[in-house]
Design an enzyme around this catalytic site. Structure first.
Site, PDB file in Angstrom:
ATOM      1  N   LYS A 256      67.131  46.042  91.421  1.00 21.69           N
ATOM      2  CA  LYS A 256      68.566  45.745  91.371  1.00 21.69           C
ATOM      3  C   LYS A 256      69.443  45.848  92.321  1.00 21.69           C
ATOM      4  O   LYS A 256      69.343  47.032  93.016  1.00 21.69           O
ATOM      5  CB  LYS A 256      69.015  46.810  90.100  1.00 21.69           C
ATOM      6  CG  LYS A 256      70.786  46.636  90.024  1.00 21.69           C
ATOM      7  CD  LYS A 256      71.308  47.443  88.866  1.00 21.69           C
ATOM      8  CE  LYS A 256      72.684  47.651  89.013  1.00 21.69           C
ATOM      9  NZ  LYS A 256      73.288  48.421  87.815  1.00 21.69           N
ATOM     10  N   LYS A 268      85.490  49.632  85.752  1.00 22.95           N
ATOM     11  CA  LYS A 268      85.457  51.267  85.536  1.00 22.95           C
ATOM     12  C   LYS A 268      86.443  51.926  85.932  1.00 22.95           C
ATOM     13  O   LYS A 268      87.374  51.467  86.505  1.00 22.95           O
ATOM     14  CB  LYS A 268      84.154  51.495  86.586  1.00 22.95           C
ATOM     15  CG  LYS A 268      82.757  51.136  86.310  1.00 22.95           C
ATOM     16  CD  LYS A 268      82.062  51.534  87.715  1.00 22.95           C
ATOM     17  CE  LYS A 268      80.520  51.192  87.229  1.00 22.95           C
ATOM     18  NZ  LYS A 268      79.913  51.743  86.134  1.00 22.95           N
ATOM     19  N   ASP A 338      80.172  45.427  82.529  1.00 24.07           N
ATOM     20  CA  ASP A 338      79.561  46.632  83.425  1.00 24.07           C
ATOM     21  C   ASP A 338      78.023  46.820  83.357  1.00 24.07           C
ATOM     22  O   ASP A 338      77.455  47.566  84.031  1.00 24.07           O
ATOM     23  CB  ASP A 338      80.273  47.887  83.108  1.00 24.07           C
ATOM     24  CG  ASP A 338      80.271  48.777  84.083  1.00 24.07           C
ATOM     25  OD1 ASP A 338      79.940  48.771  85.047  1.00 24.07           O
ATOM     26  OD2 ASP A 338      80.838  50.031  83.703  1.00 24.07           O
ATOM     27  N   GLU A 340      75.793  44.999  83.966  1.00 21.78           N
ATOM     28  CA  GLU A 340      75.307  43.825  84.737  1.00 21.78           C
ATOM     29  C   GLU A 340      74.104  43.875  85.367  1.00 21.78           C
ATOM     30  O   GLU A 340      73.400  42.898  85.947  1.00 21.78           O
ATOM     31  CB  GLU A 340      76.589  43.487  85.862  1.00 21.78           C
ATOM     32  CG  GLU A 340      76.256  44.329  87.032  1.00 21.78           C
ATOM     33  CD  GLU A 340      76.433  45.952  87.018  1.00 21.78           C
ATOM     34  OE1 GLU A 340      76.737  46.434  86.074  1.00 21.78           O
ATOM     35  OE2 GLU A 340      75.459  46.553  87.812  1.00 21.78           O
ATOM     36  N   ARG A 342      71.010  44.783  84.212  1.00 22.34           N
ATOM     37  CA  ARG A 342      70.263  44.122  83.279  1.00 22.34           C
ATOM     38  C   ARG A 342      70.283  42.660  83.456  1.00 22.34           C
ATOM     39  O   ARG A 342      69.272  41.984  83.242  1.00 22.34           O
ATOM     40  CB  ARG A 342      70.380  44.677  81.884  1.00 22.34           C
ATOM     41  CG  ARG A 342      71.540  44.599  81.160  1.00 22.34           C
ATOM     42  CD  ARG A 342      72.020  45.486  80.077  1.00 22.34           C
ATOM     43  NE  ARG A 342      72.468  46.712  80.393  1.00 22.34           N
ATOM     44  CZ  ARG A 342      72.412  47.685  79.563  1.00 22.34           C
ATOM     45  NH1 ARG A 342      72.522  47.449  78.362  1.00 22.34           N
ATOM     46  NH2 ARG A 342      72.852  48.887  80.068  1.00 22.34           N
TER      47      ARG A 342
HETATM   48  N1  BES Z   1      75.521  50.995  87.792  1.00 20.67           N
HETATM   49  C1  BES Z   1      75.897  51.392  86.705  1.00 20.67           C
HETATM   50  C2  BES Z   1      75.164  52.633  86.195  1.00 20.67           C
HETATM   51  C3  BES Z   1      75.388  53.814  86.868  1.00 20.67           C
HETATM   52  C4  BES Z   1      76.637  54.719  86.389  1.00 20.67           C
HETATM   53  C5  BES Z   1      74.546  54.529  87.788  1.00 20.67           C
HETATM   54  C6  BES Z   1      76.784  55.752  87.156  1.00 20.67           C
HETATM   55  C7  BES Z   1      75.067  55.739  88.241  1.00 20.67           C
HETATM   56  C8  BES Z   1      75.856  56.473  87.811  1.00 20.67           C
HETATM   57  C9  BES Z   1      75.826  50.274  85.401  1.00 20.67           C
HETATM   58  O1  BES Z   1      75.986  49.180  85.852  1.00 20.67           O
HETATM   59  C10 BES Z   1      76.503  50.641  84.456  1.00 20.67           C
HETATM   60  O2  BES Z   1      77.648  50.428  84.727  1.00 20.67           O
HETATM   61  N2  BES Z   1      76.099  50.856  83.116  1.00 20.67           N
HETATM   62  C11 BES Z   1      77.102  51.254  82.185  1.00 20.67           C
HETATM   63  C12 BES Z   1      76.131  50.488  80.847  1.00 20.67           C
HETATM   64  C13 BES Z   1      76.877  50.384  79.846  1.00 20.67           C
HETATM   65  C14 BES Z   1      78.142  49.502  79.837  1.00 20.67           C
HETATM   66  C15 BES Z   1      76.216  49.994  78.645  1.00 20.67           C
HETATM   67  C16 BES Z   1      76.791  52.711  81.954  1.00 20.67           C
HETATM   68  O3  BES Z   1      75.669  53.227  82.104  1.00 20.67           O
HETATM   69  O4  BES Z   1      78.099  53.020  81.572  1.00 20.67           O
HETATM   70 ZN    ZN Z   2      77.793  48.384  85.867  1.00 22.07          ZN
HETATM   71 ZN    ZN Z   3      75.378  48.717  88.031  1.00 20.14          ZN
END
Ligand code: BES
Ligand code: ZN
Ligand code: ZN
Length: 497
Positions: A256, A268, A338, A340, A342
């Site tokens: 990724k 975010k 967010d 994204e 996946r």
């Molecule tokens: N890049 C983030 C995951 C992340 C968050 C990594 C904090 C490290 C620290 C990812 O793209 C994301 O935002 N995931 C969301 C998924 C949710 C919307 C289902 C998450 O983890 O909140």
């Molecule tokens: Zn994200």
């Molecule tokens: Zn991300």
């Protein structure tokens, strides 16, 4: 740093003595050539237990004209492992001051060649700082550190070979850190692709192919395109092929590579958003592993693919509610922009099937939920094959990079395929088990062998490095910033069968 192996008895510069807990006087095999006054000083701090040899502790003794010594703790003597040696080497390196000079001799007592090499590896891994963006003070320019590892003649050949291998692997780890630490205004999909392209020129057994935005649209990479289209820096896929003419199946690594994750329209919160520059950690792991393998002369075929995009909110960004279709032909209901990672990986995983994979492993800073589950201490590890999952877990253990088994349950798959309007959805139904539902989503895009409709799914593992790619304060190998995690795990897995 210049690390060499030395079989003579000279002490060049500051002497480093790794010692186990409970050492009460200087070991006989470390005494050669030490001035009596320095010996007496060492024996005093050991005899009085001022220095106890505890794991990762160090003590510096400055003996005026008699030279300087650093005592380095290895921990309890009964169970001191290569990992303790590696940590001790890293701790010593972290403790070095200007006053120790630039020359060092490490003298081990009663240690195996593997243990000595691990100590050296720890020093090399810790020898890293990211100061590309700081003004250089020419007066404080330090010379290159010369480090000599003392050993006997019988050990020299094996130790030299191991140290050379660790030098190569360390280059891969440091490359991964450089990519991760680079600020997001300078690290964007095309920049990553350019660096890969330039990097490959030094090796005649590595090819890099870049699938640019237009080609990605034409090819039907709907996930990659949807995530990246809202940014002025367009997405791309970078494919690394090593020893591509070697026949047969090969490992395929997928990363990724979100060079900045604002969340997109599902924006975010502001606090800590700067850390989302590390959201390309998976792609850095893939690139770093390629460098480690190339540096150490790996002869097998290996493929790496990185899915690069910047996730921005914009008039032309994707929206929650959109339904997209990627390479696999399955549709995805985008419920949260967010989630994204996946989406870009769905295309990378599907594309990986073209390279005759022995197995596919993806790396992704995928979910905050994984950090909630495992903190910064372990990577989350999922696989569609229990034996394979164990192999990766063991490869991680072998190099002290913990990857913890997590469940791929049918209930999570059901949750992620339960969309009213599409084949899959990119968000779970509730907030629980978010790292598991993400893994279950990815599994929907792992192709079967030869893309056979009713065939067997390719062996696959997913590693969520959201907690381990940065912010891991207990990782002795790194001061701060990107850790470069799992370059060493992958090098071990791939080169040890
Ligand atoms: N890049 C983030 C995951 C992340 C968050 C990594 C904090 C490290 C620290 C990812 O793209 C994301 O935002 N995931 C969301 C998924 C949710 C919307 C289902 C998450 O983890 O909140
Ligand atoms: Zn994200
Ligand atoms: Zn991300």
């Amino acid at each position: 740093m210049d690390m060499t192996v030395s079989v003579n008895d000279n002490i060049n510069g500051t002497l480093i003595l790794p010692l186990t807990e409970g050492t009460e006087s200087i070991p006989e095999d470390c005494e050669r050539g030490l001035p009596n006054s320095m010996k007496a000083q060492i024996n005093r701090v050991l005899g009085d237990a001022d220095f106890k040899g505890k794991a990762k502790s160090t003590m510096s003794l400055i003996g005026g004209e008699d030279g300087k010594v650093i005592l380095a703790g290895l921990g309890k003597s009964e169970d001191v492992s290569v990992h303790d040696y590696r940590k001790s080497g890293a701790s010593v390196f972290a403790s070095l001051k200007k006053s120790h000079g630039n020359d060092f001799t490490v003298r081990f007592s009663n240690s195996s060649v593997k243990q000595m090499a691990a100590f050296a590896e720890g020093m090399m891994l810790r020898d890293y700082s990211y100061d590309n963006y700081k003004m250089k003070d020419e007066d404080s320019e330090e010379g290159i550190k010369q480090i000599r590892l003392a050993c006997n003649e019988k050990e020299a050949e094996e130790l030299t070979a191991l140290v050379e291998m660790y030098k190569g692997i360390t280059k891969g780890v440091h490359l991964s850190r450089d990519l991760g630490n680079c600020p997001p205004n300078d690290m964007y999909p095309e920049e990553f692709a350019d660096r890969a392209w330039e990097w490959a020129k030094q090796y005649d057994n590595v090819d890099v192919t870049i699938i640019n935005y237009d080609q990605a649209i034409k090819a039907g990479m709907g996930g990659l395109v949807a995530v990246g289209m809202g940014s002025s820096r367009k997405p791309c896929m970078v494919i690394f092929e090593m020893n591509k003419d070697v026949k047969g199946k090969c490992p395929v690594l997928v990363g990724k590579g979100i060079t900045f994750d604002t969340g997109g329209i599902s924006l975010k919160p502001g606090a800590g958003m700067d850390e989302m520059k590390y959201d390309m950690g998976g792609s850095a792991t893939v690139f770093g592993t390629m460098e480690a393998l190339a540096q150490t002369g790996h002869k097998g075929k290996v493929v790496g693919m990185t899915c690069m995009a910047e996730n921005m909110p914009a008039a032309n960004a994707q929206r929650p509610g959109d339904v997209i279709k990627g390479l696999s032909g399955k549709t995805i209901e985008v419920l949260n922009t967010d989630a994204e990672g996946r989406l870009v990986l769905s295309d990378g995983l599907w594309k990986a099937g073209e390279y005759n994979p022995e197995y596919i492993i993806d790396f992704a800073t995928l979910t905050g939920a994984c950090v909630v589950a495992l903190g910064h201490e372990a990577t989350g590890l999922w696989s569609n094959n229990d034996e394979f999952r164990t192999r990766i877990h063991e490869a991680g253990n072998a190099v002290d990079e913990l990857a913890w088994p997590m469940p791929l349950l049918p209930a999570f798959e059901k949750e992620m395929t339960d969309s009213k309007i599409a084949d899959t959805r990119n968000l779970g139904a509730g907030r629980w088990g978010g790292a598991n539902t993400a893994a279950a989503f990815l599994k929907q895009f792992v192709p079967n062998v030869d893309y056979e409709k009713d065939g067997e799914q390719i062996t696959w593992a997913h590693m969520d490095i959201a907690g381990t790619y940065w912010g891991a304060k207990t990782n002795t190998m790194v001061k701060d910033g990107a850790t470069g995690i799992h370059v060493r795990t992958m090098h071990h897995l791939i080169t040890n069968g």
